[in-house]
Motif scaffolding. Structure first.
Motif, PDB file in Angstrom:
ATOM      1  N   GLY A  66      39.686  23.141  46.214  1.00 43.70           N
ATOM      2  CA  GLY A  66      38.362  23.629  46.562  1.00 43.70           C
ATOM      3  C   GLY A  66      37.946  24.785  45.678  1.00 43.70           C
ATOM      4  O   GLY A  66      38.789  25.550  45.193  1.00 43.70           O
ATOM      5  N   GLU A  67      36.644  24.909  45.447  1.00 44.78           N
ATOM      6  CA  GLU A  67      36.097  26.009  44.643  1.00 44.78           C
ATOM      7  C   GLU A  67      35.408  26.998  45.576  1.00 44.78           C
ATOM      8  O   GLU A  67      34.599  26.608  46.419  1.00 44.78           O
ATOM      9  N   HIS A  68      35.716  28.300  45.384  1.00 46.35           N
ATOM     10  CA  HIS A  68      35.241  29.336  46.298  1.00 46.35           C
ATOM     11  C   HIS A  68      34.602  30.489  45.521  1.00 46.35           C
ATOM     12  O   HIS A  68      35.163  31.585  45.436  1.00 46.35           O
ATOM     13  N   PRO A  69      33.416  30.277  44.969  1.00 44.61           N
ATOM     14  CA  PRO A  69      32.802  31.290  44.104  1.00 44.61           C
ATOM     15  C   PRO A  69      32.338  32.545  44.841  1.00 44.61           C
ATOM     16  O   PRO A  69      32.166  33.592  44.212  1.00 44.61           O
ATOM     17  N   SER A 122      34.587  35.588  41.046  1.00 42.24           N
ATOM     18  CA  SER A 122      33.560  35.481  42.084  1.00 42.24           C
ATOM     19  C   SER A 122      32.185  35.766  41.509  1.00 42.24           C
ATOM     20  O   SER A 122      32.006  36.685  40.702  1.00 42.24           O
ATOM     21  N   THR A 123      31.189  34.969  41.915  1.00 44.51           N
ATOM     22  CA  THR A 123      29.820  35.165  41.447  1.00 44.51           C
ATOM     23  C   THR A 123      28.860  34.401  42.336  1.00 44.51           C
ATOM     24  O   THR A 123      29.201  33.344  42.876  1.00 44.51           O
ATOM     25  N   ALA A 124      27.660  34.942  42.494  1.00 41.21           N
ATOM     26  CA  ALA A 124      26.625  34.270  43.289  1.00 41.21           C
ATOM     27  C   ALA A 124      25.814  33.294  42.449  1.00 41.21           C
ATOM     28  O   ALA A 124      25.051  32.497  43.001  1.00 41.21           O
ATOM     29  N   GLY A 129      32.022  27.941  33.437  1.00 45.14           N
ATOM     30  CA  GLY A 129      33.366  27.701  33.957  1.00 45.14           C
ATOM     31  C   GLY A 129      33.425  27.594  35.462  1.00 45.14           C
ATOM     32  O   GLY A 129      32.410  27.633  36.157  1.00 45.14           O
ATOM     33  N   VAL A 130      34.653  27.434  35.981  1.00 42.56           N
ATOM     34  CA  VAL A 130      34.863  27.298  37.419  1.00 42.56           C
ATOM     35  C   VAL A 130      35.131  28.675  38.031  1.00 42.56           C
ATOM     36  O   VAL A 130      35.477  29.626  37.339  1.00 42.56           O
ATOM     37  N   HIS A 131      34.988  28.740  39.353  1.00 48.27           N
ATOM     38  CA  HIS A 131      35.091  30.014  40.057  1.00 48.27           C
ATOM     39  C   HIS A 131      36.064  29.890  41.229  1.00 48.27           C
ATOM     40  O   HIS A 131      35.756  29.229  42.218  1.00 48.27           O
ATOM     41  N   ASN A 132      37.238  30.509  41.102  1.00 46.27           N
ATOM     42  CA  ASN A 132      38.184  30.642  42.215  1.00 46.27           C
ATOM     43  C   ASN A 132      38.570  29.302  42.832  1.00 46.27           C
ATOM     44  O   ASN A 132      38.089  28.919  43.900  1.00 46.27           O
ATOM     45  N   LEU A 133      39.458  28.591  42.157  1.00 45.44           N
ATOM     46  CA  LEU A 133      39.953  27.319  42.681  1.00 45.44           C
ATOM     47  C   LEU A 133      41.202  27.551  43.538  1.00 45.44           C
ATOM     48  O   LEU A 133      42.085  28.318  43.154  1.00 45.44           O
ATOM     49  N   ASP A 134      41.261  26.879  44.690  1.00 47.06           N
ATOM     50  CA  ASP A 134      42.442  26.902  45.551  1.00 47.06           C
ATOM     51  C   ASP A 134      43.019  25.494  45.631  1.00 47.06           C
ATOM     52  O   ASP A 134      42.288  24.538  45.939  1.00 47.06           O
ATOM     53  N   VAL A 135      44.317  25.357  45.366  1.00 46.01           N
ATOM     54  CA  VAL A 135      45.008  24.084  45.513  1.00 46.01           C
ATOM     55  C   VAL A 135      45.836  24.163  46.792  1.00 46.01           C
ATOM     56  O   VAL A 135      46.689  25.048  46.943  1.00 46.01           O
ATOM     57  N   HIS A 148      42.509  32.979  38.525  1.00 42.11           N
ATOM     58  CA  HIS A 148      41.474  32.490  39.432  1.00 42.11           C
ATOM     59  C   HIS A 148      41.810  31.105  39.967  1.00 42.11           C
ATOM     60  O   HIS A 148      41.096  30.576  40.813  1.00 42.11           O
ATOM     61  N   ILE A 149      42.907  30.511  39.488  1.00 41.74           N
ATOM     62  CA  ILE A 149      43.401  29.236  40.019  1.00 41.74           C
ATOM     63  C   ILE A 149      44.598  29.544  40.906  1.00 41.74           C
ATOM     64  O   ILE A 149      45.677  29.917  40.432  1.00 41.74           O
ATOM     65  N   ARG A 150      44.405  29.401  42.208  1.00 41.28           N
ATOM     66  CA  ARG A 150      45.470  29.690  43.163  1.00 41.28           C
ATOM     67  C   ARG A 150      46.260  28.408  43.439  1.00 41.28           C
ATOM     68  O   ARG A 150      45.769  27.496  44.080  1.00 41.28           O
TER      69      ARG A 150
END
Length: 456
Positions: free
Chosen positions: A297-300, A308-310, A352-358, A439-441
């Protein structure tokens, strides 16, 4: 903390950059541009390095960049400058316009759709995502931190014979993105880091390893002594490596290298690779690539996240957005240009992508080692042997050989090989405990079977 607040001029700098952006957009409009966008940024930083107790470098950085892109219908032109004088700013806009007038039409060129722009809160600001934590220390204080880190590593074990040096860095950046839709977005961010690399052994038996810590705030960093001791433990553990047996074995990627697997996925599902048809995952949205339990999941909008960004680099509003659910790829990673090339809509991933959680489905690294029986634990990857078109994977590796569910001995000069599509499908476990320095957890990842080739 009071000194930090009193000396914080970030809002004034953002006001200045926003004012420049408005003037540049007005000038582009006056010169006939149908659309325009401006990116302005300023960065300040302090970086020091030491080696064997002596200072090697002290560097104070101050960078600025202003980029202007204009569109005359479907024709695009860009120019940039670091000079804030009005004459230079004026010349930059004029140069961008001149370039646009001489380029060919591109049917998908243009700003992201106006309806997709991020909207500020009722107070006129975007959400505070807790990314601003300036650390105003002088060069002597920075040097002391690096020296303490290196000394702790050298003193932790008598077998640490040398040092490749320790470094400390602290930086802050403010930026503004604005476009002719009326969007103006301001961001500010800090980042600090401390690390050391140590050496053990002599001659051909020499081994090197390192550890570092990184974060948005000083409180996020590990203590200098803890970093040094961790680096020493990792370095000494690599002494007297052997070659692993050649064959097909389970391969366990440690947390710090497991995120490279996600990086290969992102490269393959990015818009540029897809519209150029240079990806082994063409037409894969909606198909199962991973086991059924696997999810990303991506959690910007995460507070205090490293990415993190809006809004993305085009002003498009970011949102919580799954990438993989139940092993199925849900979408690609797109900005507006690549989305139009593919007949799709941007996923707010310009830049780019923002804060990915695996998601994890297993315990920690020790539990995974016990459960794999015999195989390879990879702690370092070398080389660039990944073919993005075919998915073929072959990289140099080092780490530890596992026998009877326990670490038996260090190994190096190995090659591990497979194909990314089959590797993704063959993931048997994602462990708990992610590396907070990215930023990739993601925790450690166990791939059920890969080809391992020993160096001897």
């Amino acid at each position: 903390m009071n000194d930090i607040v009193r000396n914080d001029d970030s809002h004034a700098r953002l006001d200045q950059l926003a004012g420049i952006s408005r003037r540049l957009l007005d000038r582009a409009r006056a010169l006939g541009a149908s659309q325009a966008e401006v990116s302005c940024s300023e960065e300040h930083g302090l970086n020091v390095s030491v080696r064997m107790g002596e200072v090697e470098t002290v560097e104070s950085t101050r960078d600025r960049g202003i980029a202007v892109t204009v569109y005359f219908g479907q024709r695009k032109g860009s120019a940039s400058t670091a000079d804030l004088h009005e004459a230079s700013l004026e010349a930059t806009v004029e140069q961008a316009c001149a370039i646009a007038r001489h380029t060919e039409d591109d049917p998908v060129a243009g700003l992201a759709d106006a309806a997709l722009m991020a909207r500020p809160l009722a107070d006129g600001n975007f959400p505070d995502l807790d990314t601003w934590h300036p650390w105003r220390l002088d060069a002597d204080e920075a040097i002391d931190l690096a020296l303490a880190c290196e000394a702790a590593g050298r003193e932790a074990d008598a077998r640490v014979s040398n040092s490749d040096g320790a470094s400390f860095g602290s930086g802050e950046s403010v930026s503004v993105y604005a476009n002719s839709h009326g969007f103006i977005g301001r961001e500010r961010e800090t980042q600090h880091s401390l690390g050391v690399a140590l050496i053990t052994g002599q001659g051909d038996a020499m081994q090197r390893d390192a550890w570092y810590s990184i974060g948005l705030a000083r409180e996020d960093l590990e203590a200098p002594a803890a970093i040094g001791r961790r680096a020493a433990e990792r370095t000494v553990a690599r002494l007297d490596p052997r070659s692993a047996p050649t064959g097909e074995y389970p391969v366990l990627f440690s947390t710090e290298v497991a995120r490279s697997l996600v990086g290969h996925l992102l490269n393959a599902v990015s818009g540029g690779a897809l519209y150029r048809r240079a990806s082994f995952l063409l037409d894969s949205a909606g198909t199962r690539l991973f086991p059924e339990w696997f999810a990303i999941g991506e959690h910007p909008l995460r507070r205090h996240g490293l990415r993190s960004t809006a809004f993305d680099a085009e002003g498009v509003a970011t949102r919580e957005n799954p990438l993989v659910v139940d092993g199925v790829l849900q979408r690609y990673v797109l900005g507006s240009y690549s989305a139009r090339k593919l007949g799709l809509q941007t996923t707010a991933n310009a830049g780019g992508v923002h804060n990915l959680d695996v998601a994890a489905n297993a315990g920690g690294l020790d539990e995974l080692v016990r459960g794999m029986g015999r195989g390879l634990l990879v702690t370092e990857l070398m080389g660039q042997g990944v073919n993005g078109v075919t998915g073929d994977y072959s990289r140099g590796a080092a780490g530890f050989w596992i026998e009877d569910g326990a670490i038996a001995y260090p190994v190096d000069e190995l090659t591990i090989a497979g194909n990314l599509r089959s590797m993704f499908a063959g993931i048997e476990a994602v462990g708990s405990g992610f590396d907070p320095r990215s930023h990739i957890r993601i925790g450690p990842v166990l791939v059920g079977r890969m080809t391992v080739a020993g160096g001897g």
